[in-house]
Enzyme design. Sequence first.
Site, PDB file in Angstrom:
ATOM      1  N   HIS A 234       0.842  -1.200   0.000  1.00 55.46           N
ATOM      2  CA  HIS A 234       0.000   0.000   0.000  1.00 55.46           C
ATOM      3  C   HIS A 234       0.879   1.253   0.000  1.00 55.46           C
ATOM      4  CE1 HIS A 234      -2.778   2.993   1.896  1.00 55.46           C
ATOM      5  NE2 HIS A 234      -3.619   2.407   1.069  1.00 55.46           N
TER       6      HIS A 234
ATOM      7  N   SER B  56      -9.695 -14.066  -1.713  1.00 57.44           N
ATOM      8  CA  SER B  56      -9.744 -12.624  -1.950  1.00 57.44           C
ATOM      9  C   SER B  56     -11.084 -12.211  -2.557  1.00 57.44           C
ATOM     10  CB  SER B  56      -8.604 -12.239  -2.904  1.00 57.44           C
ATOM     11  OG  SER B  56      -8.854 -10.963  -3.455  1.00 57.44           O
TER      12      SER B  56
END
Length: 381
Positions: free
Chosen positions: A120, A320
């Site tokens: 991130h 996911s």
Amino acid sequence: MQDRGSVQARLQALLEHIRETNEHFLGYPCNTDFNYDELTPFLHYHINNIGDPFVDSNYRCNTREQEREVLDYFAGLYHLPKGDEWGYVTSGGTEGNMCGLFLARETYPKGTLYFSEESHYSIFKIAKVLRMEYVVIRTEDDGTMDMEDLDQKIRERPNSPVIVNVNIGTTMKGAIDSIDDIVSVIKKNNIANVYLHCDAALFGMILPFIKNAPTLSFNQPISSIAISGHKFIGSPIPCGILLARKVCADRIAHPVEYVHSMDTTISGSRSGYGALLLWYAIEKRRHQFALEAQNCLDRAEWLMQVFQKAGIPCFKNPFSPIVVFKRPSDKLIQKWEIAVQRDWAHIIIMQHTSIEKLQKFLEELFIEQKIPLHPLQSAVS
Ligand SMILES: *Cc1c(COP(=O)(O)O)cnc(C)c1O
């Protein structure tokens, strides 16, 4: 000065805009399916959890008790024994990462921070803010950290303690770095000074509930985990959780007479409302989190099948809810708030992402790309 209308009219217009955006919200991992009406009366007060949640402060209008219960809940999820538990409710995933990596740097001031290129963006910023030496590791095609590259980069710095930001679900591809593989690489290089921080912003509330999912546990040699509160749980204001081993926090603790608590948190004043929201969500929904998580993953599988039948290039990692597919037109990206990276886009299936909403989007996508609508219909039946 330009007349923008009365405050009331502007609030009404704003509310309508916000409601409308909620109808077309596919690209970001913020669950919008929540109701905190019961907590509205608390908005009449300034509730501030300033200082360390485990050390009582002189500031009495707070929700520390609820905050500690939230932390206990997460400590239970990730097997952190009560006596070893530390953490706090943060302003979001970024502050959790910042605090986790701050603990790491205070533990090993001469350490090197390793993180993958798909980490991130907050990790890059935090490395700079904390002035940590850092090395970016390549990723495999699926978005996971490349272990050969990690091995090589660690070997190039044989005397440096190893700090790793482990991605438990990357933002774009939902890739989960293997804690076990990272530990093996570190062991192979005979490095004893190690700090593993797990960035589990979204997946931290998914993996513990899914059978056979990769383990995220303090039984593994990890030191801290950061989770976003407004992502899977969902909340009207951003919030998050940092959970860490108490020994790490003890290194940064120093008492502050002014508030009569320990200054262990990155923010000084902290929202007592955030802790209250999370506490309430856990009390009301703890029995159904597993079902919520499974339903998201099931709908993600459904969407993958539709894309595949329609011949649209697509990809999804195991465990996911993030479905990556070929970038559509800017018009659709804007309308449906779809996140993009170069040639790829993704939809994140959250609690509010119903099949009906997906079908509306898919219809527009198929018409735009001149794909017959029948793959859509057959996937439904
Ligand atoms: C969203 C996200 C963050 C940052 O969380 P915020 O709550 O937006 O600060 C960190 N890491 C990952 C992997 C994320 O997806």
